[in-house]
Scaffold this motif. Structure first.
Motif, PDB file in Angstrom:
ATOM      1  N   GLN A 123     -58.970 -80.213  19.701  1.00 20.88           N
ATOM      2  CA  GLN A 123     -57.921 -81.184  19.384  1.00 20.88           C
ATOM      3  C   GLN A 123     -58.543 -82.548  19.083  1.00 20.88           C
ATOM      4  OE1 GLN A 123     -55.463 -80.834  23.010  1.00 20.88           O
ATOM      5  NE2 GLN A 123     -53.874 -79.939  21.719  1.00 20.88           N
ATOM      6  N   GLU A 165     -57.182 -86.519  19.286  1.00 20.67           N
ATOM      7  CA  GLU A 165     -55.988 -87.202  19.800  1.00 20.67           C
ATOM      8  C   GLU A 165     -56.197 -88.700  19.977  1.00 20.67           C
ATOM      9  OE1 GLU A 165     -53.586 -83.841  22.324  1.00 20.67           O
ATOM     10  OE2 GLU A 165     -54.527 -85.460  23.446  1.00 20.67           O
ATOM     11  N   SER A 196     -51.506 -86.226  18.072  1.00 18.20           N
ATOM     12  CA  SER A 196     -52.302 -85.083  18.517  1.00 18.20           C
ATOM     13  C   SER A 196     -52.419 -84.036  17.421  1.00 18.20           C
ATOM     14  CB  SER A 196     -51.645 -84.453  19.753  1.00 18.20           C
ATOM     15  OG  SER A 196     -52.318 -83.269  20.109  1.00 18.20           O
ATOM     16  N   GLU A 214     -48.423 -90.861  21.440  1.00 13.02           N
ATOM     17  CA  GLU A 214     -49.553 -89.948  21.237  1.00 13.02           C
ATOM     18  C   GLU A 214     -49.571 -89.376  19.817  1.00 13.02           C
ATOM     19  OE1 GLU A 214     -51.143 -86.230  23.684  1.00 13.02           O
ATOM     20  OE2 GLU A 214     -49.207 -85.828  22.789  1.00 13.02           O
ATOM     21  N   GLU A 253     -54.701 -79.365  27.385  1.00 12.21           N
ATOM     22  CA  GLU A 253     -54.615 -80.369  26.313  1.00 12.21           C
ATOM     23  C   GLU A 253     -55.670 -81.415  26.681  1.00 12.21           C
ATOM     24  OE1 GLU A 253     -50.905 -82.578  26.243  1.00 12.21           O
ATOM     25  OE2 GLU A 253     -51.105 -83.178  28.335  1.00 12.21           O
ATOM     26  N   THR A 300     -55.533 -84.492  26.345  1.00 16.47           N
ATOM     27  CA  THR A 300     -54.813 -85.704  26.750  1.00 16.47           C
ATOM     28  C   THR A 300     -55.091 -86.192  28.170  1.00 16.47           C
ATOM     29  OG1 THR A 300     -53.083 -84.485  25.605  1.00 16.47           O
ATOM     30  CG2 THR A 300     -52.481 -86.621  26.532  1.00 16.47           C
ATOM     31  N   ARG A 343     -55.852 -72.370  25.916  1.00 14.93           N
ATOM     32  CA  ARG A 343     -54.507 -71.890  26.267  1.00 14.93           C
ATOM     33  C   ARG A 343     -54.515 -70.372  26.231  1.00 14.93           C
ATOM     34  NH1 ARG A 343     -50.746 -76.352  22.934  1.00 14.93           N
ATOM     35  NH2 ARG A 343     -51.823 -78.117  23.877  1.00 14.93           N
ATOM     36  N   GLN A 366     -54.988 -70.037  18.507  1.00  9.91           N
ATOM     37  CA  GLN A 366     -56.165 -69.523  19.202  1.00  9.91           C
ATOM     38  C   GLN A 366     -56.045 -69.764  20.706  1.00  9.91           C
ATOM     39  OE1 GLN A 366     -60.000 -70.638  16.994  1.00  9.91           O
ATOM     40  NE2 GLN A 366     -58.548 -72.188  16.376  1.00  9.91           N
ATOM     41  N   GLU A 411     -46.651 -76.110  12.129  1.00 11.28           N
ATOM     42  CA  GLU A 411     -47.113 -77.363  12.743  1.00 11.28           C
ATOM     43  C   GLU A 411     -48.624 -77.573  12.586  1.00 11.28           C
ATOM     44  OE1 GLU A 411     -46.355 -77.544  16.966  1.00 11.28           O
ATOM     45  OE2 GLU A 411     -47.798 -79.184  17.204  1.00 11.28           O
ATOM     46  N   ALA A 412     -48.970 -78.791  12.156  1.00 14.56           N
ATOM     47  CA  ALA A 412     -50.384 -79.161  12.051  1.00 14.56           C
ATOM     48  C   ALA A 412     -50.743 -80.232  13.068  1.00 14.56           C
ATOM     49  CB  ALA A 412     -50.670 -79.695  10.648  1.00 14.56           C
ATOM     50  N   GLY A 442     -54.585 -80.530  15.740  1.00 17.58           N
ATOM     51  CA  GLY A 442     -55.505 -79.419  15.959  1.00 17.58           C
ATOM     52  C   GLY A 442     -56.596 -79.484  14.900  1.00 17.58           C
ATOM     53  N   GLU A 485     -52.799 -68.071  25.161  1.00 19.22           N
ATOM     54  CA  GLU A 485     -51.692 -67.741  24.262  1.00 19.22           C
ATOM     55  C   GLU A 485     -51.356 -66.257  24.392  1.00 19.22           C
ATOM     56  OE1 GLU A 485     -49.953 -69.735  22.409  1.00 19.22           O
ATOM     57  OE2 GLU A 485     -51.140 -71.559  22.183  1.00 19.22           O
TER      58      GLU A 485
HETATM   59  N1  GAP Z   1     -51.416 -83.460  23.786  1.00 12.07           N
HETATM   60  C1  GAP Z   1     -50.300 -82.955  23.099  1.00 12.07           C
HETATM   61  C2  GAP Z   1     -50.464 -81.578  22.705  1.00 12.07           C
HETATM   62  O1  GAP Z   1     -51.393 -80.900  23.100  1.00 12.07           O
HETATM   63  P1  GAP Z   1     -49.388 -79.704  21.229  1.00 12.07           P
HETATM   64  O2  GAP Z   1     -48.280 -79.800  20.205  1.00 12.07           O
HETATM   65  O3  GAP Z   1     -49.258 -78.668  22.277  1.00 12.07           O
HETATM   66  O4  GAP Z   1     -49.478 -81.159  21.864  1.00 12.07           O
HETATM   67  C3  GAP Z   1     -51.220 -80.491  19.565  1.00 12.07           C
HETATM   68  O5  GAP Z   1     -50.757 -79.528  20.482  1.00 12.07           O
HETATM   69  C4  GAP Z   1     -51.869 -79.830  18.378  1.00 12.07           C
HETATM   70  O6  GAP Z   1     -52.882 -78.920  18.817  1.00 12.07           O
HETATM   71  C5  GAP Z   1     -50.898 -78.956  17.552  1.00 12.07           C
HETATM   72  O7  GAP Z   1     -50.203 -79.739  16.603  1.00 12.07           O
HETATM   73  C6  GAP Z   1     -51.856 -77.978  16.900  1.00 12.07           C
HETATM   74  O8  GAP Z   1     -52.412 -78.538  15.731  1.00 12.07           O
HETATM   75  C7  GAP Z   1     -52.951 -77.807  17.939  1.00 12.07           C
HETATM   76  N2  GAP Z   1     -52.747 -76.548  18.699  1.00 12.07           N
HETATM   77  C8  GAP Z   1     -51.899 -76.341  19.716  1.00 12.07           C
HETATM   78  N3  GAP Z   1     -51.999 -75.083  20.183  1.00 12.07           N
HETATM   79  C9  GAP Z   1     -52.948 -74.475  19.416  1.00 12.07           C
HETATM   80  C10 GAP Z   1     -53.509 -73.150  19.394  1.00 12.07           C
HETATM   81  N4  GAP Z   1     -53.139 -72.228  20.261  1.00 12.07           N
HETATM   82  N5  GAP Z   1     -54.456 -72.874  18.460  1.00 12.07           N
HETATM   83  C11 GAP Z   1     -54.859 -73.822  17.583  1.00 12.07           C
HETATM   84  N6  GAP Z   1     -54.363 -75.077  17.563  1.00 12.07           N
HETATM   85  C12 GAP Z   1     -53.425 -75.406  18.463  1.00 12.07           C
END
Ligand code: GAP
Length: 446
Positions: A202, A204, A314, A312, A153, A155, A185, A197, A272-273, A316, A187
């Motif tokens: 991000q 933030e 945050s 925070e 992240e 952050t 990540r 992805q 989630e956005a 994407g 994933e």
């Molecule tokens: N710093 C806090 C944080 O990272 P998170 O909910 O894990 O919180 C924030 O991620 C935003 O990042 C999510 O709301 C989403 O929009 C985006 N996000 C998280 N994982 C993602 C992924 N694998 N692919 C695309 N966007 C992602």
């Protein structure tokens, strides 16, 4: 598949055909969960990021911008809790050994349906935990190389610079630090195009406040509304956006409270956005403990030392791109012909206006159109020139990529220096003086 669900397929195809987004390393078979932005996609993404930067950072007196590095030592992620707690539950298919996220019913269902086609019934392993951090090593010798992580992240790049910003900018609480950048990540099941992805961007804001319950609640409500207003400003209709509170067992390890802004996707319902998280003093306290550097804030007037709390916001960037594409994708009929167009807000459109000569084979028209185009481009760089095919085809091509205005240079232009300007959504045309074109377009793309 319903027509509604297939919109995602149409977006993926349009994005590739018209130079918005491509599968990462496609000529080598593609890399799952990784995408490349083409000439138009990079402009759309840039416009979304610029809108964030202006609203959350540049236009505010209480927020600073920064840009931290992607590579950070393992110790940062031990302090932030990610090494231990940034995990997803994983199950393995006993037939093909593919691994799937245990908490994603759609992924489980898709996998089971694939085997069901061969009349096989899947049985799954017991769930295990899988850490999402992407690690590597820096240094030329195997023995001495330092383990690092590509940030999970963005952050933590802000929190580890908290003292640097305090010492260099001398801000007073409450104040924020915002940034935009890549996060990584591993994933387990990247899916749904840009939605999940392995490499993504991000945007933030970490907003530091006094450690006080009432102040925490007030600021949390303020940033929830601020984020929602910003998101709606991307052009979403109100019925497609909602705020939703996380259940306590849904919250990330750092969050005292958490809400999501969700978008109603046509392919998978509410998704989630954006997240608003009350992180309390988790990050600054842990980094103080793990680094041995005092990250407290001293009140100049009272001399009181406190560890601020962090609210925070945050989002994407890529999810915003995907949701803007889904929201703006429109099929209609104009002048008795079917068309596809992106109903993008002019502010977000990759190309703001396209200039055409009415006929390609009339040198006088072409020369005038080129001159209008070059003059406009000096004032609005995102302007295109097109003389391919007939005028109807040119309109369709621009509609499909969301260009809000098309300017046509015709014989009347040569007589009185006026041109027609056509608006994308209605197809309506009006004649205006060539000298007024830039001002007219500028006003609409603000
Ligand atoms: N710093 C806090 C944080 O990272 P998170 O909910 O894990 O919180 C924030 O991620 C935003 O990042 C999510 O709301 C989403 O929009 C985006 N996000 C998280 N994982 C993602 C992924 N694998 N692919 C695309 N966007 C992602």
């Amino acid at each position: 598949m319903t027509e509604h669900e297939d919109i995602l397929g149409k977006i993926v195809s349009l994005a590739k055909r018209r130079g918005f987004i491509f599968q990462g390393s496609e000529i080598y078979g593609g890399l799952a969960g990784v995408y490349d932005y083409g000439p138009l996609g990079v402009e759309l993404r840039h416009n979304i990021k610029q809108h964030f930067w202006d609203t959350f950072i540049a236009m505010r007196d209480d927020v600073y911008g920064m840009s931290a590095a992607i590579l950070m030592p393992a110790r940062v992620w031990e302090a932030s809790g990610h090494t231990e707690l940034f995990t997803d539950p994983l199950v393995e298919c006993k037939i093909c050994h593919e691994r799937v996220r245990a908490d994603q019913p759609e992924a489980i269902h898709d996998h089971e349906s694939r085997h069901a086609k061969d009349k096989k019934q899947v049985s799954w392993s017991d769930p295990s935990v899988f850490n999402l951090l992407v690690g590597t090593k820096l240094g030329s010798s195997e023995k001495t190389a330092t383990p690092v992580y590509l940030r999970g992240e963005i952050t933590q790049g802000v929190h580890v610079n908290f003292k640097n910003v305090l010492d260099s900018m001398h801000p007073k609480l409450p104040f924020g630090i915002g940034q935009i950048g890549k996060a990584f990540r591993n994933e387990i099941t990247p899916r749904d195009f840009l939605f999940r992805q392995r490499e993504f961007e991000q945007m933030e804001l970490q907003y530091y406040i006094r450690p006080d319950e009432e102040e925490g609640k007030r600021q949390f409500e303020y940033w929830k509304q601020f984020s929602l207003d910003w998101f709606l400003g991307l052009g979403f209709s109100k019925e497609n956006i909602r705020l939703r509170a996380h259940e306590p067992d849904e919250r990330a390890h750092y969050a005292k409270d958490a809400w999501d802004i969700e978008y109603k996707t046509p392919f998978a319902g509410w998704k989630e956005a954006w997240g608003i998280h009350h992180r309390g003093d988790w990050d600054l306290r842990r980094h103080s403990e793990f680094s041995g550097v005092d990250l407290s804030y001293t009140d100049n007037e009272t001399g009181e030392k406190i560890i601020p709390w962090d609210i925070e916001c945050s989002g994407g960037v890529d999810r915003a791109v995907l949701f803007v594409l889904l929201e703006s994708y429109t099929e209609d009929e104009l002048g008795g012909e079917k068309r596809v167009y992106l109903k993008l807000k002019p502010k977000l459109a990759p190309i703001k206006a396209a200039v055409f000569p009415l006929l390609k084979n009339k040198p006088g028209l072409v020369a005038k159109a080129e001159s209008v185009y070059h003059d406009l481009k000096k004032q609005i760089p995102q302007v295109a020139f097109d003389d391919n095919g007939n005028i109807g085809k040119r309109y369709r091509r621009q509609d499909e990529i969301g260009t809000p205005f098309c300017v046509t240079i015709d014989f009347e232009t040569l007589e009185n220096d006026t041109a027609t300007i056509r608006e994308r959504d209605s197809g309506k045309q009006e004649r205006i003086a060539v000298s007024e074109l830039a001002g007219f377009i500028q006003k609409k793309i603000m």
